[in-house]
Design an enzyme around this catalytic site. Structure first.
Site, PDB file in Angstrom:
ATOM      1  N   GLU A 117       0.838  -1.194   0.000  1.00  8.30           N
ATOM      2  CA  GLU A 117       0.000   0.000   0.000  1.00  8.30           C
ATOM      3  C   GLU A 117       0.877   1.248   0.000  1.00  8.30           C
ATOM      4  O   GLU A 117       1.951   1.277   0.594  1.00  8.30           O
ATOM      5  CB  GLU A 117      -0.916  -0.028   1.232  1.00  8.30           C
ATOM      6  CG  GLU A 117      -1.832  -1.252   1.156  1.00  8.30           C
ATOM      7  CD  GLU A 117      -2.795  -1.391   2.331  1.00  8.30           C
ATOM      8  OE1 GLU A 117      -3.789  -2.111   2.168  1.00  8.30           O
ATOM      9  OE2 GLU A 117      -2.584  -0.787   3.390  1.00  8.30           O
ATOM     10  N   CYS A 130       3.561   8.368   1.351  1.00  6.96           N
ATOM     11  CA  CYS A 130       4.093   7.381   2.283  1.00  6.96           C
ATOM     12  C   CYS A 130       4.274   6.069   1.514  1.00  6.96           C
ATOM     13  O   CYS A 130       3.303   5.511   1.023  1.00  6.96           O
ATOM     14  CB  CYS A 130       3.099   7.222   3.431  1.00  6.96           C
ATOM     15  SG  CYS A 130       3.572   5.966   4.609  1.00  6.96           S
ATOM     16  N   CYS A 137       6.346  -7.370   7.025  1.00  2.96           N
ATOM     17  CA  CYS A 137       7.528  -6.967   7.798  1.00  2.96           C
ATOM     18  C   CYS A 137       7.956  -8.156   8.642  1.00  2.96           C
ATOM     19  O   CYS A 137       7.115  -8.871   9.171  1.00  2.96           O
ATOM     20  CB  CYS A 137       7.178  -5.778   8.702  1.00  2.96           C
ATOM     21  SG  CYS A 137       8.608  -5.081   9.564  1.00  2.96           S
ATOM     22  N   CYS A 141       6.288  -5.507  15.901  1.00  2.98           N
ATOM     23  CA  CYS A 141       5.947  -4.495  16.908  1.00  2.98           C
ATOM     24  C   CYS A 141       4.478  -4.708  17.304  1.00  2.98           C
ATOM     25  O   CYS A 141       3.616  -4.891  16.433  1.00  2.98           O
ATOM     26  CB  CYS A 141       6.176  -3.104  16.341  1.00  2.98           C
ATOM     27  SG  CYS A 141       7.890  -2.883  15.787  1.00  2.98           S
ATOM     28  N   CYS A 144       1.529  -2.676  15.668  1.00  4.87           N
ATOM     29  CA  CYS A 144       1.534  -2.423  14.212  1.00  4.87           C
ATOM     30  C   CYS A 144       0.846  -3.547  13.439  1.00  4.87           C
ATOM     31  O   CYS A 144       1.190  -4.716  13.578  1.00  4.87           O
ATOM     32  CB  CYS A 144       2.974  -2.263  13.736  1.00  4.87           C
ATOM     33  SG  CYS A 144       3.118  -2.041  11.959  1.00  4.87           S
ATOM     34  N   SER A 229      11.980   6.121   8.081  1.00  2.81           N
ATOM     35  CA  SER A 229      11.665   5.737   9.462  1.00  2.81           C
ATOM     36  C   SER A 229      12.152   4.320   9.724  1.00  2.81           C
ATOM     37  O   SER A 229      11.869   3.397   8.962  1.00  2.81           O
ATOM     38  CB  SER A 229      10.152   5.813   9.674  1.00  2.81           C
ATOM     39  OG  SER A 229       9.823   5.318  10.960  1.00  2.81           O
ATOM     40  N   ASN A 328      -3.314   4.206  16.295  1.00  5.16           N
ATOM     41  CA  ASN A 328      -4.388   3.929  15.330  1.00  5.16           C
ATOM     42  C   ASN A 328      -4.835   2.489  15.485  1.00  5.16           C
ATOM     43  O   ASN A 328      -4.014   1.579  15.391  1.00  5.16           O
ATOM     44  CB  ASN A 328      -3.891   4.166  13.900  1.00  5.16           C
ATOM     45  CG  ASN A 328      -3.586   5.627  13.668  1.00  5.16           C
ATOM     46  OD1 ASN A 328      -4.382   6.500  14.021  1.00  5.16           O
ATOM     47  ND2 ASN A 328      -2.425   5.918  13.125  1.00  5.16           N
ATOM     48  N   CYS A 371      -1.039   5.510   9.964  1.00  5.13           N
ATOM     49  CA  CYS A 371       0.197   4.833  10.378  1.00  5.13           C
ATOM     50  C   CYS A 371      -0.109   3.517  11.049  1.00  5.13           C
ATOM     51  O   CYS A 371      -0.919   3.450  11.958  1.00  5.13           O
ATOM     52  CB  CYS A 371       0.930   5.636  11.446  1.00  5.13           C
ATOM     53  SG  CYS A 371       1.592   7.156  10.928  1.00  5.13           S
TER      54      CYS A 371
HETATM   55  N1  SAH Z   1       9.223  -0.029   9.880  1.00  7.82           N
HETATM   56  C1  SAH Z   1       9.480   1.339  10.020  1.00  7.82           C
HETATM   57  C2  SAH Z   1       8.609   2.207   9.131  1.00  7.82           C
HETATM   58  C3  SAH Z   1       7.143   1.855   9.021  1.00  7.82           C
HETATM   59  S1  SAH Z   1       6.105   2.169  10.407  1.00  7.82           S
HETATM   60  C4  SAH Z   1       9.353   1.761  11.462  1.00  7.82           C
HETATM   61  O1  SAH Z   1       8.884   0.978  12.267  1.00  7.82           O
HETATM   62  O2  SAH Z   1       9.775   2.860  11.786  1.00  7.82           O
HETATM   63  C5  SAH Z   1       5.838   3.929  10.392  1.00  7.82           C
HETATM   64  C6  SAH Z   1       5.494   4.492  11.772  1.00  7.82           C
HETATM   65  O3  SAH Z   1       4.148   4.137  12.171  1.00  7.82           O
HETATM   66  C7  SAH Z   1       6.412   3.983  12.870  1.00  7.82           C
HETATM   67  O4  SAH Z   1       6.810   5.004  13.743  1.00  7.82           O
HETATM   68  C8  SAH Z   1       5.521   3.025  13.573  1.00  7.82           C
HETATM   69  O5  SAH Z   1       5.990   2.798  14.863  1.00  7.82           O
HETATM   70  C9  SAH Z   1       4.184   3.712  13.521  1.00  7.82           C
HETATM   71  N2  SAH Z   1       3.049   2.843  13.800  1.00  7.82           N
HETATM   72  C10 SAH Z   1       2.943   1.520  13.569  1.00  7.82           C
HETATM   73  N3  SAH Z   1       1.739   1.063  13.956  1.00  7.82           N
HETATM   74  C11 SAH Z   1       1.044   2.114  14.429  1.00  7.82           C
HETATM   75  C12 SAH Z   1      -0.281   2.276  14.936  1.00  7.82           C
HETATM   76  N4  SAH Z   1      -1.118   1.264  15.000  1.00  7.82           N
HETATM   77  N5  SAH Z   1      -0.660   3.505  15.323  1.00  7.82           N
HETATM   78  C13 SAH Z   1       0.181   4.544  15.200  1.00  7.82           C
HETATM   79  N6  SAH Z   1       1.442   4.460  14.709  1.00  7.82           N
HETATM   80  C14 SAH Z   1       1.876   3.259  14.335  1.00  7.82           C
HETATM   81 FE1  SF4 Z   2       7.648  -3.445  10.989  1.00  9.58          FE
HETATM   82 FE2  SF4 Z   2       7.718  -0.802  11.488  1.00  9.58          FE
HETATM   83 FE3  SF4 Z   2       5.465  -2.202  11.836  1.00  9.58          FE
HETATM   84 FE4  SF4 Z   2       7.506  -2.550  13.516  1.00  9.58          FE
HETATM   85  S1  SF4 Z   2       6.318  -0.650  13.212  1.00  9.58           S
HETATM   86  S2  SF4 Z   2       6.267  -4.175  12.582  1.00  9.58           S
HETATM   87  S3  SF4 Z   2       9.247  -2.344  12.127  1.00  9.58           S
HETATM   88  S4  SF4 Z   2       6.496  -1.852   9.885  1.00  9.58           S
END
Ligand code: SAH
Ligand code: SF4
Length: 394
Positions: A117, A130, A137, A141, A144, A229, A328, A371
Site C-alpha cells: 500500500e 508514504c 515486515c 511491533c 503495528c 523511518s 491507530n 500509520c
Molecule cells: N518499519 C518502520 C517504518 C514503518 S512504520 C518503522 O517501524 O519505523 C511507520 C510508523 O508508524 C512507525 O513510527 C511506527 O511505529 C508507527 N506505527 C505503527 N503502527 C502504528 C499504529 N497502529 N498507530 C500509530 N502508529 C503506528
Molecule cells: Fe515493521 Fe515498522 Fe510495523 Fe515494527 S512498526 S512491525 S518495524 S512496519
C-alpha cells in the site's frame, strides 16, 4: 542486512512467471551507472552511453514518459532497438480509496501478485507520499498491523521508486512542457518511508530508489524532503547518513528496555543505549538538523508523566523533534489510544523541556490508511505466536 531476519523466499516468489524474469529488462530502478552499463551491454556505443543514459533518464524521471517512441531526441532506429530490449515498467494500481479527509490509499500489485500500500496525504503547504519498502515486515511491533503479516519479500528499487511514479501519474504531478518548475505546486513534495516494512532491512534497494528520487535531472526532491523511518536497525544507521543522507525518524515508543523489548522487539537485539549512540552521530554524519523521534501513544502502557520525563532525559544532547502519534486501531489490536488529555500532558512536558512535540493528526483512518494500519489484502494471514517469539529472539 542480516539475511536470517528475512523470511525464506516462499512458494509465491517462485510463481513469478518465467517470462517476467527472463523477459526484457526493466529500466526503472537502475542507478545511473547501472543504466549506462545496461545500455552498453545492449549495444549502445560506449562513448555515447553516458549521454544516452542521461537522455533516457530525463524522459523517465523528469517527464514520466514510458514509451521509447516518445523520446524524440533519440534517433528512430535507436528507439526501436530500445523497445526490443527494454521496458519502462512500474507496479500496477489495483485499488484506490479516498478518505473523507483527502488522503488517498493505493493498493499496488507487484510482480508475482503480492500487494503493498502507498498513501498520499495532502496538506495545505505540502503533499506527502508514504511508501512501502517490503511486503509485510519481519518485525513484530505489538501495535503495528503490518507486523502481523508474513513477510513475503523485499521490494526492488524499481518497485520503491515506482510508487512515486504511479502516484504522480494518478495525481497528474508530472511537469508539463512549457510550464516552469516554479510555476506549479508539486503535489508530491515529500516522501516518507513509513509504509509497510522496515526500510533498513532492504537497504540497497531503498538507497538506490531514494538516489533516483533525489537526482536533480529527474524527480529532484531534496534529501531534506525525504524521511526514512526505522524501528532501530543500528548497524545500518551510519550507512543511511553516508549513502542516502535523508532525514531520519526512529520508532522509539518506550523509555525502558523492559517495555521497548515488548513493544519494538528489535530492541532485544539493539537496545536503547545502542540506538541512542548511533543516533547521536547521525545529524553530524548526514548534515541534517534533527532526528524525529516517533512515539505512539498507548493508553496506560507508555504514556505517563514519568515516561515523558524519562524520554527527555534519554535524548538530551540529540537535536530532536518528538512526534507523538495517537495509536491507530486495527481489528484485534492489543492496545488502546491514550486519551486526548493524557497526550496533551505528555506533549506539554516535552515541550517545556525545549523540544517540538507535535501530535500527529491521524489521517485516512476511515480507509485504514493511517500509520500502522497498512496490511495487504492478499496477506491477511496472521503470524503464529511461535513465529513471533522466534523472530523476537533472533
Ligand atoms: N518499519 C518502520 C517504518 C514503518 S512504520 C518503522 O517501524 O519505523 C511507520 C510508523 O508508524 C512507525 O513510527 C511506527 O511505529 C508507527 N506505527 C505503527 N503502527 C502504528 C499504529 N497502529 N498507530 C500509530 N502508529 C503506528
Ligand atoms: Fe515493521 Fe515498522 Fe510495523 Fe515494527 S512498526 S512491525 S518495524 S512496519
Amino acid at each position: 542486512m542480516p539475511a536470517n531476519d528475512i523470511a525464506p523466499i516462499t512458494q509465491d516468489f517462485l510463481t513469478i512467471p518465467r517470462k517476467e524474469r527472463n523477459g526484457p529488462v526493466n529500466l526503472v530502478g537502475l542507478t545511473r551507472e547501472k543504466l549506462r552499463e545496461t545500455l552498453i551491454n545492449q549495444g549502445t556505443e560506449s562513448k555515447k552511453a553516458r549521454m544516452r543514459a542521461s537522455q533516457i533518464w530525463q524522459w523517465i524521471y523528469q517527464w514520466g514518459v514510458r514509451d521509447f517512441n516518445a523520446m524524440t531526441n533519440l534517433a528512430k532506429d535507436y528507439r526501436t532497438s530500445l523497445t526490443e530490449s527494454f521496458v519502462i515498467g512500474i507496479p500496477e494500481v489495483v485499488g484506490r480509496r479516498a478518505s473523507e479527509d483527502g488522503t488517498l490509499k493505493y493498493i499496488v500489485r507487484l510482480a508475482g501478485g503480492h500487494e503493498v500500500e502507498t498513501v498520499y496525504i495532502p496538506e495545505t503547504d505540502r503533499g506527502t507520499l508514504c511508501i512501502s519498502s517490503q511486503v509485510g515486515c519481519t518485525l513484530t511491533c505489538s501495535f503495528c498491523h503490518t507486523g502481523t503479516q508474513r513477510l513475503v519479500r523485499n521490494l526492488t528499487a524499481g518497485e520503491i521508486i515506482g510508487q512515486v511514479m504511479l502516484a504522480r501519474d494518478d495525481l497528474g504531478d508530472w511537469p508539463r512542457k512549457g510550464v516552469g518548475m516554479g510555476e506549479r505546486p508539486r503535489l508530491i513534495s515529500n516522501i516518507v518511508l513509513m509504509g509497510m516494512g522496515e526500510p533498513l532491512y532492504n537497504f540497497d534497494n531503498v538507497r538506490d530508489a531514494m538516489k533516483i528520487a533525489m537526482d536533480g535531472e529527474g524527480i529532484s526532491l531534496s534529501r531534506r524532503r525525504i524521511t526514512l523511518s526505522t524501528s532501530g536497525v543500528v548497524p545500518e544507521i551510519s550507512r543511511t547518513a553516508s549513502e542516502i543522507g535523508c532525514m531520519l525518524a526512529v520508532s522509539f515508543h518506550a523509555t525502558t528496555d523492559k517495555l521497548r523489548d515488548k513493544l519494538v522487539p528489535i530492541n532485544r537485539k539493539w537496545n536503547i543505549d545502542a540506538l541512542l549512540n548511533a543516533l547521536r552521530e547521525y545529524p553530524k554524519a548526514s548534515n541534517s538538523e534533527r532526528i524525529t523521534f516517533e512515539y505512539v501513544m498507548l493508553r496506560d502502557v507508555n504514556d505517563s508523566d514519568e515516561d515523558a520525563r524519562r524520554l527527555v532525559r534519554l535524548i538530551r544532547g540529540i537535536p530532536a523533534k518528538i512526534n507523538l502519534i495517537p495509536f491507530n486501531e486495527w481489528p484485534g489490536a492489543p492496545h488502546r489510544r491514550s486519551t486526548k488529555e493524557r497526550i496533551g500532558k505528555f506533549a506539554d512536558i516535552i515541550y517545556k523541556a525545549g523540544y517540538a512535540s507535535p501530535v500527529r493528526t491521524p489521517r485516512g483512518e476511515d480507509i485504514m490508511a493511517a500509520c500502522g494500519q497498512l496490511k495487504s489484502a492478499t496477506e491477511r494471514m496472521r503470524k503464529s505466536r511461535r513465529e513471533i517469539e522466534m523472530e523476537a529472539q533472533r
